[in-house]
Design a protein around this motif. Structure first.
Motif, short mmCIF file in Angstrom:
data_model
loop_
_atom_site.label_atom_id
_atom_site.label_comp_id
_atom_site.label_asym_id
_atom_site.label_seq_id
_atom_site.Cartn_x
_atom_site.Cartn_y
_atom_site.Cartn_z
N LEU A 297 -58.57 -59.86 -3.85
CA LEU A 297 -57.94 -58.59 -3.08
C LEU A 297 -58.76 -57.61 -2.92
O LEU A 297 -59.96 -57.43 -3.29
CB LEU A 297 -57.04 -57.87 -4.44
N ASP A 298 -58.26 -56.97 -1.78
CA ASP A 298 -59.10 -55.56 -1.53
C ASP A 298 -58.30 -54.49 -1.71
O ASP A 298 -57.27 -54.63 -2.40
CB ASP A 298 -59.61 -55.78 0.01
N ILE A 299 -58.51 -53.32 -1.41
CA ILE A 299 -57.74 -52.13 -1.70
C ILE A 299 -56.34 -52.18 -1.05
O ILE A 299 -55.38 -51.96 -1.68
CB ILE A 299 -58.51 -50.81 -1.11
N ASP A 300 -56.30 -52.50 0.03
CA ASP A 300 -55.15 -52.71 0.99
C ASP A 300 -54.22 -53.85 0.41
O ASP A 300 -52.92 -53.38 0.20
CB ASP A 300 -55.26 -52.95 2.48
N GLY A 301 -54.76 -54.90 -0.03
CA GLY A 301 -54.02 -55.91 -0.83
C GLY A 301 -53.57 -55.37 -1.84
O GLY A 301 -52.11 -55.72 -2.48
N ALA A 302 -54.06 -54.59 -2.83
CA ALA A 302 -53.86 -54.20 -4.07
C ALA A 302 -52.73 -53.18 -4.01
O ALA A 302 -51.61 -53.26 -4.50
CB ALA A 302 -55.04 -53.38 -5.05
N LYS A 303 -52.77 -52.37 -3.07
CA LYS A 303 -51.77 -51.27 -2.60
C LYS A 303 -50.63 -52.11 -2.41
O LYS A 303 -49.47 -51.53 -2.67
CB LYS A 303 -52.17 -50.15 -1.48
N SER A 304 -50.39 -53.11 -1.28
CA SER A 304 -49.47 -53.69 -0.93
C SER A 304 -48.54 -54.54 -2.02
O SER A 304 -47.54 -54.69 -2.21
CB SER A 304 -49.84 -54.67 0.04
N LEU A 305 -49.44 -55.01 -2.93
CA LEU A 305 -48.96 -55.80 -4.36
C LEU A 305 -48.10 -54.75 -5.03
O LEU A 305 -47.08 -55.09 -5.48
CB LEU A 305 -50.01 -56.19 -5.02
N VAL A 306 -48.82 -53.63 -5.37
CA VAL A 306 -47.99 -52.63 -6.16
C VAL A 306 -46.80 -52.10 -5.56
O VAL A 306 -45.63 -51.91 -6.32
CB VAL A 306 -48.94 -51.33 -6.66
N LEU A 307 -46.89 -52.01 -4.27
CA LEU A 307 -45.65 -51.48 -3.56
C LEU A 307 -44.29 -52.50 -3.48
O LEU A 307 -43.38 -52.21 -3.71
CB LEU A 307 -45.80 -51.14 -2.17
N ASN A 308 -44.90 -53.87 -3.49
CA ASN A 308 -43.99 -54.84 -3.43
C ASN A 308 -43.37 -54.90 -5.08
O ASN A 308 -42.27 -55.41 -4.99
CB ASN A 308 -44.61 -56.08 -3.17
N LEU A 309 -43.99 -54.54 -6.05
CA LEU A 309 -43.54 -54.65 -7.35
C LEU A 309 -42.97 -53.30 -7.92
O LEU A 309 -42.51 -53.15 -9.01
CB LEU A 309 -44.66 -55.04 -8.36
N LEU A 310 -42.99 -52.36 -7.19
CA LEU A 310 -42.55 -50.79 -7.38
C LEU A 310 -41.01 -51.11 -7.96
O LEU A 310 -39.91 -51.62 -7.28
CB LEU A 310 -42.45 -50.11 -6.28
N GLY A 311 -40.84 -50.58 -8.85
CA GLY A 311 -39.18 -50.56 -9.72
C GLY A 311 -38.78 -51.96 -10.29
O GLY A 311 -37.91 -52.18 -10.83
#
Length: 82
Positions: A5-19
């Motif tokens: 993971l990089d920072i952008d990958g981590a942010k997209s992972l969290v946004l996909n799991l939001l909620g």
């Protein structure tokens, strides 16, 4: 061990799991590993918040760097009942 993971990958992972319900594995070093269950409730530019279920704490906040470094790992919990 190098993380995929990089920072952008981590942010997209969290946004996909939001909620969604997630299983959180928190590694604080020296065999201090905690497991939590919760829901990712908020995502900001530098941190995200996990609202915990079945624990004395009500929420934890983590940075995206924690995901990149491997201090925290997230896994979506399956909602199917078998």
């Amino acid at each position: 061990m190098k993380s995929a993971l990089d920072i952008d990958g981590a942010k997209s992972l969290v946004l996909n799991l939001l909620g969604r319900s997630v299983d959180v594995k928190l590694n604080r070093g020296r065999n201090k590993i905690k497991r939590y269950k919760g829901v990712i409730s908020e995502a900001h530019s530098n941190v995200f918040v996990i609202k915990l279920t079945d624990d004395i704490f009500d929420r934890i906040s983590c940075s995206y760097i924690d995901l990149v470094c491997g201090e925290i790992s997230l896994r979506e919990m399956s909602s199917s009942i078998v």
